[in-house]
Design a protein around this motif. Structure first.
Motif, PDB file in Angstrom:
ATOM      1  N   GLY A 733       2.881  -9.269   7.267  1.00  0.00           N
ATOM      2  CA  GLY A 733       2.075  -8.055   7.165  1.00  0.00           C
ATOM      3  C   GLY A 733       2.401  -7.227   5.943  1.00  0.00           C
ATOM      4  N   ASN A 734       3.642  -7.290   5.468  1.00  0.00           N
ATOM      5  CA  ASN A 734       4.009  -6.513   4.286  1.00  0.00           C
ATOM      6  C   ASN A 734       3.320  -7.039   3.040  1.00  0.00           C
ATOM      7  OD1 ASN A 734       5.690  -4.873   5.784  1.00  0.00           O
ATOM      8  ND2 ASN A 734       7.539  -6.050   5.319  1.00  0.00           N
ATOM      9  N   TYR A 735       3.208  -8.359   2.945  1.00  0.00           N
ATOM     10  CA  TYR A 735       2.643  -8.957   1.725  1.00  0.00           C
ATOM     11  C   TYR A 735       1.170  -8.607   1.552  1.00  0.00           C
ATOM     12  CZ  TYR A 735       1.804 -12.542  -1.819  1.00  0.00           C
ATOM     13  OH  TYR A 735       1.476 -13.196  -2.972  1.00  0.00           O
ATOM     14  N   TRP A 736       0.455  -8.452   2.670  1.00  0.00           N
ATOM     15  CA  TRP A 736      -0.984  -8.176   2.576  1.00  0.00           C
ATOM     16  C   TRP A 736      -1.315  -6.725   2.931  1.00  0.00           C
ATOM     17  CZ3 TRP A 736      -3.395 -11.535  -0.135  1.00  0.00           C
ATOM     18  CH2 TRP A 736      -3.013 -12.878  -0.107  1.00  0.00           C
ATOM     19  N   ASN A 737      -0.323  -5.870   3.057  1.00  0.00           N
ATOM     20  CA  ASN A 737      -0.564  -4.458   3.373  1.00  0.00           C
ATOM     21  C   ASN A 737      -1.216  -3.794   2.162  1.00  0.00           C
ATOM     22  OD1 ASN A 737      -0.046  -1.535   3.754  1.00  0.00           O
ATOM     23  ND2 ASN A 737       1.024  -2.277   5.576  1.00  0.00           N
ATOM     24  N   ALA A 738      -2.483  -3.401   2.297  1.00  0.00           N
ATOM     25  CA  ALA A 738      -3.257  -2.947   1.141  1.00  0.00           C
ATOM     26  C   ALA A 738      -4.117  -1.746   1.498  1.00  0.00           C
ATOM     27  CB  ALA A 738      -4.131  -4.087   0.606  1.00  0.00           C
ATOM     28  N   PRO A 744     -12.122   8.837  -7.379  1.00  0.00           N
ATOM     29  CA  PRO A 744     -11.031   9.180  -8.314  1.00  0.00           C
ATOM     30  C   PRO A 744     -10.074  10.227  -7.766  1.00  0.00           C
ATOM     31  CG  PRO A 744     -13.165   9.187  -9.424  1.00  0.00           C
ATOM     32  CD  PRO A 744     -13.458   9.083  -7.968  1.00  0.00           C
ATOM     33  N   SER A 745     -10.502  11.020  -6.794  1.00  0.00           N
ATOM     34  CA  SER A 745      -9.639  12.083  -6.268  1.00  0.00           C
ATOM     35  C   SER A 745      -8.893  11.657  -5.007  1.00  0.00           C
ATOM     36  CB  SER A 745     -10.482  13.324  -5.967  1.00  0.00           C
ATOM     37  OG  SER A 745     -11.494  13.023  -5.006  1.00  0.00           O
ATOM     38  N   SER A 746      -9.078  10.429  -4.548  1.00  0.00           N
ATOM     39  CA  SER A 746      -8.431   9.997  -3.308  1.00  0.00           C
ATOM     40  C   SER A 746      -7.008   9.530  -3.596  1.00  0.00           C
ATOM     41  CB  SER A 746      -9.233   8.871  -2.661  1.00  0.00           C
ATOM     42  OG  SER A 746      -9.374   7.784  -3.561  1.00  0.00           O
ATOM     43  N   TYR A 747      -6.109   9.798  -2.658  1.00  0.00           N
ATOM     44  CA  TYR A 747      -4.725   9.389  -2.807  1.00  0.00           C
ATOM     45  C   TYR A 747      -4.072   9.345  -1.434  1.00  0.00           C
ATOM     46  CZ  TYR A 747      -3.772  14.392  -2.279  1.00  0.00           C
ATOM     47  OH  TYR A 747      -3.719  15.678  -1.808  1.00  0.00           O
ATOM     48  N   LEU A 748      -2.940   8.670  -1.388  1.00  0.00           N
ATOM     49  CA  LEU A 748      -2.090   8.634  -0.200  1.00  0.00           C
ATOM     50  C   LEU A 748      -0.782   9.328  -0.538  1.00  0.00           C
ATOM     51  CD1 LEU A 748      -2.547   4.895   0.879  1.00  0.00           C
ATOM     52  CD2 LEU A 748      -3.746   6.883   1.780  1.00  0.00           C
ATOM     53  N   HIS A 749      -0.213  10.023   0.426  1.00  0.00           N
ATOM     54  CA  HIS A 749       1.062  10.693   0.169  1.00  0.00           C
ATOM     55  C   HIS A 749       2.116  10.209   1.168  1.00  0.00           C
ATOM     56  CE1 HIS A 749       0.567  13.456   3.627  1.00  0.00           C
ATOM     57  NE2 HIS A 749      -0.703  13.453   3.297  1.00  0.00           N
ATOM     58  N   PHE A 750       3.348  10.098   0.662  1.00  0.00           N
ATOM     59  CA  PHE A 750       4.486   9.654   1.452  1.00  0.00           C
ATOM     60  C   PHE A 750       5.659  10.583   1.170  1.00  0.00           C
ATOM     61  CE2 PHE A 750       1.798   5.990   0.780  1.00  0.00           C
ATOM     62  CZ  PHE A 750       1.787   5.359   2.012  1.00  0.00           C
ATOM     63  N   GLY A 882      13.059  -1.788  -1.908  1.00  0.00           N
ATOM     64  CA  GLY A 882      13.132  -2.735  -0.805  1.00  0.00           C
ATOM     65  C   GLY A 882      12.370  -2.342   0.434  1.00  0.00           C
ATOM     66  N   VAL A 883      11.736  -1.165   0.451  1.00  0.00           N
ATOM     67  CA  VAL A 883      10.988  -0.703   1.621  1.00  0.00           C
ATOM     68  C   VAL A 883       9.502  -0.778   1.309  1.00  0.00           C
ATOM     69  CG1 VAL A 883      10.562   1.228   3.182  1.00  0.00           C
ATOM     70  CG2 VAL A 883      12.868   0.830   2.291  1.00  0.00           C
ATOM     71  N   THR A 884       8.752  -1.491   2.160  1.00  0.00           N
ATOM     72  CA  THR A 884       7.304  -1.605   1.983  1.00  0.00           C
ATOM     73  C   THR A 884       6.612  -0.400   2.603  1.00  0.00           C
ATOM     74  OG1 THR A 884       7.422  -4.021   2.010  1.00  0.00           O
ATOM     75  CG2 THR A 884       5.271  -3.027   2.421  1.00  0.00           C
ATOM     76  N   LEU A 885       5.809   0.292   1.813  1.00  0.00           N
ATOM     77  CA  LEU A 885       5.081   1.454   2.315  1.00  0.00           C
ATOM     78  C   LEU A 885       3.844   0.976   3.077  1.00  0.00           C
ATOM     79  CD1 LEU A 885       5.259   3.949  -0.691  1.00  0.00           C
ATOM     80  CD2 LEU A 885       6.894   3.519   1.136  1.00  0.00           C
TER      81      LEU A 885
END
Length: 1264
Positions: A733-738, A744-750, A882-885
């Motif tokens: 699941g990490n490899y294909w987590n997309a 242009p104004s869209s973003y994700l925050h962590f 090393g941590v997949t978001l």
């Protein structure tokens, strides 16, 4: 303070009091004073007394301002100003500290001797928080740069608090083998603790942890040890290590006494031989008791005290610090017939000049060469003849420790001693005549510069001609001379402490820097930060790898190390297998409910590593089996189970394979087919016959199985056999987590990215936009950013406090091509690296001096942030340190961003070979090999079959009505159907190997008299026959005159368009033939395709039947393809092809043997005009050689005969006798009906039967 149990000891108040302002003027001293109004006592922050601050007599690099705090304080910050209302200020300075006013130590930060930035005017105050707190009484500020308009001017303030000062060296041990020891070893602090080991050695509790370096510096160091059960905090000078002790015990069982400063008797860790501590300790606290105070007041037994005083003697050392441009000139005794030199030194450099002196008639040189101490004496005797004496001693003397050197040279004798070891002293009796010159140069630079590199390090305890060097006189300028030397200070830095080499990398250092050796760690880079392995089998598949054993590193640069797994790449899934060490059918006897037998299941990876696999997998399973005889498994749902298993998290589980969590049943209980319907497991019936409960455990959060506790095998006749299969997981699941960014104004925050000293970022992206920010995280001034700057440029920029840095990689092709591209960026204390698609790379070394910590505070923004140009497209597998978001989960609640990303085939479709079609999936793609003669994950594995005599494969081209009925279900995948019953072109390809001829390889019949045949003639040569009408006889093409029935694999490819026929055999160039003008060009009403033998009810060329059809083809055919259909593969897999006889699937030796070139006589493409010079006389010059050739020929014939006999014997032994399964239907009638779907013949009766068994290793065809 020292706290060794459940409670911690802290100084909890805020440490930010003004320390310098309340002090009297006499607490301030300086190197010099410009005039009385500029005295150091006026150098208090925001004060205007005197001339408004301190200024020295001369503005140079030898000036300093010193503060005596009266007692040791903890200093947390420093602030400076220029001299009030003037043009005098300090722009850069260094801070030194000491407990005695001597033996100064420079302040370190980020692995360097730190230079603070000062003021740019006379009024503003500049404050610096000390990253590493200082504990000292004396502080000295040394200006490095100052105002260009004026001179050095300074006012200052120190901030901190009273010192909570505590430190200890101790030992204690117990009767059960428990112990705790804290000792100073090679200037490092070593803590050894053991909470208990057992006598069998299966539980080893010894734990050893070291901290600090260069602690023999005559400065106070604070130690805190806190333990709660197995968790330990080990703190040295504010640097804390957190660790867990080894073993399984929680309590430290000690005797009734602890020893401080030494060991009165042998301790458990390594026996006797330990040296007692020499030095000072104060405020020793143990579990709240102040041991120092109790001892001073004699509240504890002092009878065991030895050589102990309640005061700390001041150190008398006077170190000298040399850099690359330093030298120190000291006077000695002139015109003396013996030279005597002694000193102590410490350094990290293996080479450097330590001492040089001009003798009366010669030279004396002491230097480090490759970590050894070397002495070179060049002296002359009477008569003018030169004599040399060379000596060397010691090894690895550049280890940063203090080493003592003693050299004595006199008439015809010299002796060199290292570290006081007289036994290993080096002596020479070379003829020498010594006359001292009276001057010694230490550190490197001399009036007669030698070739050696200058010494970088520290010296102390210098003795010249048996007299101690008066360095105080040198400091005052009364004696000797020096340049760029720091007196009364040793500024050595251990750049390997803390160790920036990660994952077990070995740190090597010189005076100026360090390097990491990553060999054997599985990691690479300047600090061994980046894993060299892929995170999963899924990643290896999409690099085009096939099934094999691979090293994987699921968390990349994280703490988990790489480990080996088996990767099985199937057509639609990728399986990861982790093996365990429990033998199959492990017998268990003698266990009861009170004393269960616990079987430990250990894997080829640690539990944390296996957990990383299961966490990212889409599905996991593990087979478990319990074979029983009079042994119950789970008993009843209401009762306590006899047997359970332990999974991840050490939780017990009471369900068995084939069942699920919360259901205390076996597979038969779920399916309701147990031996005894009253129970939910076969074994619970408690029968004397062998029974079995087995199935798959599929709840991946419980896997893998780590223990199985068996509890009912102690009764007479009771016995059980346990099998725990390997852990198998599918998907990543990490490899294909997309996530897809649509505006242009869209973003994700962590949350804020934590990558202070090392940071790595990797991800895949695809876009059609020309630019966009991938991600960004900000601090006060620090930041980190990755972006697509233009269609061909990816940028990595950051600032850690030394100013912005940008790396760019330029691609030769546009990156906005809507295909996946991989970006990897890394920053550490040594360098920054940016890599694109494993092809383009840019790097930049970190500055040798400056900030190294990346301090961020804002959220991490992925896609766009802060008014930057937003990214449009997809980002996948974003991994940071090393941590997949989890992009997909965050995208579900974020407008303008969608979970997942389609279009994988645009990048990965190239991996689908041999006509395989790339099929999009939500998590990746798959190669559809249905319409090809291949299978496997990338359509690269040839499908073949071994034909026994009489075996045939039959493929019927469907009628118009049948094709219309099945068009949606099957014909859409196959371009050939009844609409193409008349052919004007054919594409034919297959491989074959056989030792029998004649034979029919392929035959295509029709409802007319037209046909196509590929056959082997009696002599083994290959022939193609076309009968298309218009000619009385079929048109034959003799492809090759060689014997191809030689047991070796051959490939055949043919293409016809109208009259042009192109054929390629094996690796030879293709040859084109032309049908006669009178011949028709259409193969009319195609009916059936046969492989191996013809079994046709319609018209068949009688010559073929008579001469080639019996006994049929015997051998191997593979990758058979005709106009887009794969009849052999369909026969072995699915309708509409069928076979009769004995056909076993085989790879047919997919790696063909090399084919020897044809002779000129039999090569159909041989050029007659090619000339090869040949001189017979040079080969056979006389009769003797001719006779030898005849004898050799006879021997060769005999050997050949023996080999042929062996070949037939081996072929007879390896024939597939009794291993093939016929697919003929029982009772099939005589073949008289029309062949086709629904026909009555034996051929049609076998359509749809089960697949044949795959041939095993012992049934392969061997070609010799």
């Amino acid at each position: 303070c020292l706290c060794v149990v459940e409670e911690a000891c802290f100084c909890v108040y805020k440490c930010d009091e003004a320390l310098a302002s309340p002090l009297p003027h006499t607490a301030f001293t300086s190197s010099s004073v410009f005039t009385n109004g500029y005295a150091p006592g006026y150098a208090k922050l925001n004060r205007r007394g005197g001339a408004g601050g301190w200024s020295p007599l001369d503005s140079d690099h030898y000036q300093w301002l010193q503060v005596d705090l009266g007692s040791r304080k903890q200093v947390s910050a420093i602030a400076t100003q220029g001299r009030y209302s003037s043009s005098d200020w300090t722009t850069r300075y260094r801070l030194l500290y000491s407990d005695t006013g001597r033996n100064w130590k420079p302040y370190h930060q980020d692995g360097n001797i730190w230079a603070f930035s000062g003021n740019s005017n006379s009024e503003s105050s500049v404050r610096h928080e000390l990253q590493q707190g200082i504990v000292a009484r004396f502080l000295r500020l040394v200006p490095l740069d100052w105002s260009e308009e004026g001179r050095i001017g300074l006012r200052m303030e120190l901030y901190g608090c009273s010192y909570c000062d505590e430190g200890v060296i101790l030992h204690g041990e117990g009767q059960q083998g428990d112990y705790i020891t804290l000792e100073l070893h090679r200037a490092k602090l070593l803590l050894q603790i053991n909470l208990g080991s057992n006598q069998y050695g299966s539980i080893l509790g010894h734990t050893s942890v070291s901290s600090g370096s260069l602690l023999d510096d005559h400065h106070w160091h604070a130690v805190v040890i806190e333990r709660f059960r197995r968790n330990v905090n080990f703190t040295l000078d504010t640097h804390t290590q957190h660790f867990r002790t080894n073993g399984e015990f929680d309590h430290l069982d000690l005797d009734y006494e602890l020893s401080f400063g030494g060991m009165p008797y042998s301790g458990k860790p390594s026996g006797g031989g330990r040296k007692n501590f020499k030095g000072c300790m104060e405020s020793i606290n143990y579990n709240g008791d102040n041991i120092t105070d109790l001892a001073r007041r004699k509240k504890i037994d002092t009878s065991s005290f030895r050589n102990l005083t309640f005061s700390c003697m001041e150190a008398h050392s006077f170190p000298v610090f040399f850099n690359a441009t330093s030298f120190l000139q000291l006077p000695g005794r002139a015109n003396h017939n013996a030279a005597s030199v002694g000193f102590q030194f410490r350094t990290w450099n293996p080479d450097g000049l330590l001492l040089f002196s001009n003798l009366g008639d010669g030279t004396l040189e002491v230097s480090l060469e490759g970590g050894q101490l070397a002495v070179h004496i060049n002296a002359s005797r009477s008569g003018g003849r030169s004599h040399y004496a060379d000596m060397s001693s010691g090894s690895d003397l550049s280890d940063g420790q203090w080493h003592a050197v003693r050299l004595v040279a006199k008439e015809n004798f010299a002796m060199l001693t290292i570290d006081g070891d007289e036994a290993s002293a080096v002596r020479t009796s070379s003829p020498l005549s010594i006359t001292t010159g009276g001057t010694y140069h230490l550190g490197g630079k001399t009036p007669f510069p030698p070739l050696q590199r200058s010494f970088q390090g520290c010296m102390q305890a210098i003795l010249l001609d048996d007299q101690p060097a008066d360095l105080h006189a040198v400091e005052k300028g009364v004696a000797g001379a020096f340049e760029n030397v720091s007196l009364d200070m040793c500024a050595i830095i251990d750049r390997c402490m803390p160790n920036h080499c990660e994952h077990g990398g070995r740190c090597k250092q010189t005076w100026d820097g360090f390097s990491c050796t990553c060999d054997g760690t599985g990691y690479t880079g300047a600090t061994c930060h980046t894993s060299i392995y892929e995170p999963s089998c899924e990643a290896y598949k999409h690099l085009g790898r096939s099934s094999d054993t691979y090293w994987v590193d699921p968390d990349g640069s994280g703490p988990l190390g790489p480990f080996k797994v088996n990767c099985n790449m199937t057509e639609d899934k990728v399986w990861t297998t982790v093996m365990n060490n429990l033998p199959a059918q492990t017998t268990v006897m003698g266990s009861s409910r009170d004393r269960r037998t616990v079987l430990q299941v250990n894997y080829s990876a640690s539990m944390d590593q296996v957990t990383a696999i299961t966490t990212s997998a889409e599905h996991c399973e593990q087979h478990i089996s319990y074979s029983c005889r009079t042994s119950r498994l789970l008993n009843t749902p209401e009762g306590t189970p006899y047997t359970w298993w332990v999974g991840r998290g050490s939780e017990k589980h009471f369900y068995w394979g084939g069942s699920g969590p919360g259901v205390q049943k076996c597979a038969c209980g779920i399916d309701r087919n147990c031996t005894d319907p009253k129970y939910d497991c076969n074994c619970d019936a408690d029968q004397k016959q062998w029974r079995e409960d087995s199935g798959l455990l599929v709840y991946k959060d419980h896997l893998p199985v780590s223990q199985v506790a068996v509890g009912d095998t102690n009764r007479p006749g009771s016995e059980a056999k346990l099998t725990v299969g390997p852990l198998r997981c599918q998907g990543d699941g990490n490899y294909w987590n997309a996530a897809s960014f649509t505006t242009p104004s869209s973003y994700l925050h962590f949350s804020t990215f934590q990558g202070e000293t090392s940071a790595d970022i990797s991800f895949y992206f695809k876009t059609s936009a020309p630019y966009g920010v991938f991600l960004e995280n900000l601090g006060n001034t620090d930041f980190i950013r990755l972006e697509l700057k233009s269609p061909t440029v990816v940028s990595f920029s950051f600032d850690v406090g030394n100013g912005p840095v940008e790396l760019q990689v330029h691609s030769a092709t546009p990156l906005n091509d809507d295909q996946w591209h991989r970006v990897m960026a890394e920053r550490n204390v040594k360098e920054a690296v940016l890599q694109l698609d494993l092809t383009y790379r840019a790097s930049r070394p970190a500055p040798p001096q400056g900030h190294t910590r990346l301090e961020l505070f804002s959220q991490l923004y992925v896609g766009a942030a802060g008014g930057q140009r937003g990214f449009l497209g997809c980002i996948r597998a974003l991994r940071m340190n090393g941590v997949t978001l989890d992009l997909e989960e965050r995208a579900k609640v974020t407008p303008g961003v969608k979970s997942g990303c389609q279009g994988h085939c645009t990048s990965y479709g190239v991996y689908c070979r041999n006509g395989g079609q790339c099929v999009e999936r939500y998590n990746g793609y798959a190669c559809d090999c249905t319409a090809t003669a291949y299978d496997g994950p990338f359509c690269t594995r040839e499908v073949g079959g071994f034909f026994e005599a009489g075996t045939l494969v039959r493929y019927n081209f469907l009628s118009e009505a049948a094709a219309a009925a099945n068009r949606d279900a099957w014909s859409m995948a196959h371009p050939l159907s009844s609409q193409e019953v008349t052919l004007e072109q054919e594409e034919v390809a297959f491989s074959f190997s056989t030792s029998n001829a004649p034979a029919i390889l392929m035959y295509v019949s029709s409802k007319t008299q037209d046909y196509l045949a590929v056959l082997l003639r009696q002599n083994g040569s290959l022939q193609v026959r076309y009968h298309l009408g218009g000619l009385r006889e079929p048109f034959s093409i003799d492809v090759d005159q060689r014997n191809l029935a030689n047991g070796q694999p051959h490939t055949f490819n043919m293409s016809r368009i109208d009259r042009s026929v192109t054929i390629q055999l094996d690796h030879y160039p293709p040859v084109t033939y032309t049908l006669p003008d009178a011949s028709d060009t259409q193969l009319n009403q195609v009916k059936t395709l046969f492989l191996g033998k013809v079994y046709e009810t319609g018209h068949v060329d009688p010559e073929l039947i008579d001469r080639y059809n019996s006994p049929g083809f015997v051998g191997c055919l593979s990758r058979v393809q005709f106009n887009g259909v794969a009849p052999l593969k369909y026969a072995l897999r699915t309708p509409p092809a069928s076979y009769q006889g004995k056909l076993v699937e085989s790879n047919c030796g997919a790696s063909p043997l090399s084919i020897p070139p044809m002779s000129a006589a039999t090569d159909p493409w041989h050029l007659d005009n090619t000339e090869f010079p040949f001189n017979e006389e040079r080969v056979v010059p006389d009769g003797v050689n001719r006779n030898s050739a005849i004898i050799g020929g006879i021997i060769a014939v005999v050997i050949f005969t023996i080999l042929c006999t062996l070949v037939f014997l081996i072929r007879y032994m390896f024939r597939h006798k009794g291993t093939y399964h016929t697919h003929e239907a029982k009772g099939a009638g005589a073949a008289g009906a029309e062949a086709g779907v629904g026909g009555e013949s034996a051929d049609t009766a076998i359509i749809g039967t089960d697949n044949p068994e795959t041939i095993d290793e012992s049934k392969k065809e061997w070609f010799i």
